[in-house]
Each structure stands twice: as C-alpha cells, then as structure tokens.
Design an enzyme around this catalytic site. Structure first.
Site, short mmCIF file in Angstrom:
data_model
loop_
_atom_site.label_atom_id
_atom_site.label_comp_id
_atom_site.label_asym_id
_atom_site.label_seq_id
_atom_site.Cartn_x
_atom_site.Cartn_y
_atom_site.Cartn_z
N ASP A 138 0.79 -1.14 -0.14
CA ASP A 138 0.02 -0.06 0.29
C ASP A 138 1.00 1.30 0.10
O ASP A 138 0.55 2.14 -0.67
CB ASP A 138 -1.07 -0.03 1.35
CG ASP A 138 -0.28 -0.41 2.44
OD1 ASP A 138 1.05 -0.49 2.66
OD2 ASP A 138 -1.15 -0.33 3.69
N ASP A 163 7.19 3.59 3.41
CA ASP A 163 7.28 4.55 4.34
C ASP A 163 8.91 4.76 4.71
O ASP A 163 9.78 5.08 3.83
CB ASP A 163 6.46 4.27 5.51
CG ASP A 163 6.62 5.70 6.57
OD1 ASP A 163 6.62 6.61 5.98
OD2 ASP A 163 6.36 5.29 7.88
N PHE A 204 0.15 11.80 7.29
CA PHE A 204 -0.58 10.59 7.65
C PHE A 204 -1.66 10.60 6.72
O PHE A 204 -2.60 11.12 6.83
CB PHE A 204 -0.69 10.35 8.98
CG PHE A 204 -1.20 8.95 9.31
CD1 PHE A 204 -0.14 7.98 9.54
CD2 PHE A 204 -2.64 8.78 9.55
CE1 PHE A 204 -0.66 6.44 9.96
CE2 PHE A 204 -2.90 7.23 9.68
CZ PHE A 204 -1.76 6.45 10.14
P1 5GP Z 1 7.51 1.02 6.33
O1 5GP Z 1 8.02 -0.39 6.93
O2 5GP Z 1 8.08 1.20 5.03
O3 5GP Z 1 7.88 2.03 7.53
O4 5GP Z 1 6.07 0.90 6.76
C1 5GP Z 1 5.00 0.44 5.68
C2 5GP Z 1 3.86 0.41 6.59
O5 5GP Z 1 3.56 1.37 7.28
C3 5GP Z 1 2.66 0.49 5.72
O6 5GP Z 1 2.35 -0.74 4.96
C4 5GP Z 1 1.66 1.11 6.47
O7 5GP Z 1 0.68 0.03 7.07
C5 5GP Z 1 2.24 1.84 7.47
N1 5GP Z 1 2.27 3.43 6.96
C6 5GP Z 1 3.16 4.32 6.72
N2 5GP Z 1 2.76 5.55 6.42
C7 5GP Z 1 1.45 5.47 6.38
C8 5GP Z 1 0.37 6.48 6.49
O8 5GP Z 1 0.56 7.47 5.99
N3 5GP Z 1 -0.98 6.23 6.65
C9 5GP Z 1 -1.22 4.96 7.15
N4 5GP Z 1 -2.43 4.41 7.45
N5 5GP Z 1 -0.41 3.80 7.32
C10 5GP Z 1 1.07 3.90 7.05
#
Ligand code: 5GP
Length: 179
Positions: free
Chosen positions: A100, A103, A152
């Site tokens: 999705d 981040d 967010f």
């Molecule tokens: P990463 O391991 O890249 O830090 O995390 C990815 C996960 O963090 C995504 O699959 C999601 O579940 C969550 N996440 C990161 N940014 C957002 C955001 O802006 N909104 C939401 N709802 N989830 C996020």
C-alpha cells in the site's frame, strides 16, 4: 467529507487511472517471461490496490497473501514477525510484491529478503504510495503509483486504528484525530 479528514489527496478516478497505467506497464514487462508473476499482497492495506491493479494486468497471474507486523520494542525495530505466511511456495517464481505504502522501507526490505530466502527467482515491488522523505533504509519500489509528502494518509486500504480502509480515495487525516 468525513470530519476527521483534512483534505483529499488522490481521488478515485486518479487512482484507477494510475492502476491502469501500472497494470499495462507490468503486462508489457512480464509478457515475454517464461512464467507470469505471482503477486504477493501484504494484508490488509494492499487489498483494495491489488483488487484494482489486477483488472489491468493482462497475464495469467495468481496472487497470494502475507500478513506481517513490526515488533514493538525499540531494539528490534525493523524486524518483522509473520502473522500469516503464504499458502504456496515461491521457489523459482517471479514475485511481484504488492504494497500500500513505502514509508521507512523497513517492511519492504525485510519481506523482500524473506522471499529471496524462500527461493524466489526474482522479487519486484509495486506500491500504490511512496513517501521518499521518510526512508531510513536504502530500498525503492520498481513500480510506484504516487509519491506523496510526509503526511499521515488513510483510505484505499490504508487505516487508522483499522478504520477508513474503505474510503475510495486517499485522504490526509487531521492531526487532532490521531494525536
Ligand atoms: P515501512 O516499513 O515502510 O515504514 O512501513 C510501511 C507500513 O507503514 C505500511 O504498510 C503502512 O501500514 C504503514 N504506514 C506508513 N505510512 C502510513 C500512512 O501515512 N498512513 C497509514 N495508514 N499507514 C502508514
């Protein structure tokens, strides 16, 4: 508009149009492969994106799901535990990981390594959203829907406390609703 939303960042038409472009690009790039890719979607956030994307991939693809979560402790940030593993083997398969949002990039990096360890032939990544400013590990998706600023967001699969996944758009949540 929902009272917890500050603004709509991407509307449904924009998302669907971009999924169509990504689906066509993926079709072109895999069409001469020995085998079509196995799409591996990460639960639960990538489900609406997967559902839209696959309509536009003109190949005999299959898909499967994994559910992972980060360990809570500060020491182990970046490690993830598997809540639901794949039903099928990935050995010698070309995997297209469906996310999705990328981040920090930690989830992607760990899951990609995990799939390689399980014997996947190749692992590429398609993500609906990317927040490049937030990256802490060196990883990029192969196909990105939209780069977004460091805000967010919810909707089109993305949640806050398991809510708002059903919005047909991506919106920015008001700070007062999550702080
Ligand atoms: P990463 O391991 O890249 O830090 O995390 C990815 C996960 O963090 C995504 O699959 C999601 O579940 C969550 N996440 C990161 N940014 C957002 C955001 O802006 N909104 C939401 N709802 N989830 C996020």
């Amino acid at each position: 508009m929902h009272p917890c939303l500050e603004k709509i960042l991407l509307n449904e038409d924009e998302i669907v149009a971009r999924c169509k472009e990504l689906g066509q690009q993926i079709t072109q790039e895999y069409k001469n492969n020995e085998q079509p890719p196995l799409l591996v979607a990460l639960l639960k956030g990538s489900v609406p994106f997967l559902a839209e994307l696959i309509k536009h991939i003109d190949l005999d693809i299959q898909f499967d799901f994994m559910d992972v979560s980060s360990y809570e402790g500060t020491e182990s940030i970046g490690d993830i535990k598997i809540i639901k593993d794949l039903d099928c083997s990935v050995k010698n398969l070309d995997i297209l990981l469906v996310e999705d949002i990328v981040d920090t990039g930690r989830t992607l990096k760990t899951v990609k390594a995990m799939l390689k360890n399980k014997g996947a032939k190749t692992v590429r990544v398609v993500t609906l959203l990317d927040k490049p400013d937030r990256r802490v590990v060196d990883i990029e998706a192969d196909y990105t829907g939209f780069e977004i600023p460091n805000e967010f967001v919810v909707g089109f699969g993305l949640d806050f406390n398991q809510k708002y996944r059903n919005f047909p758009f991506v919106g920015v949540l008001k700070e007062e609703c999550y702080k």
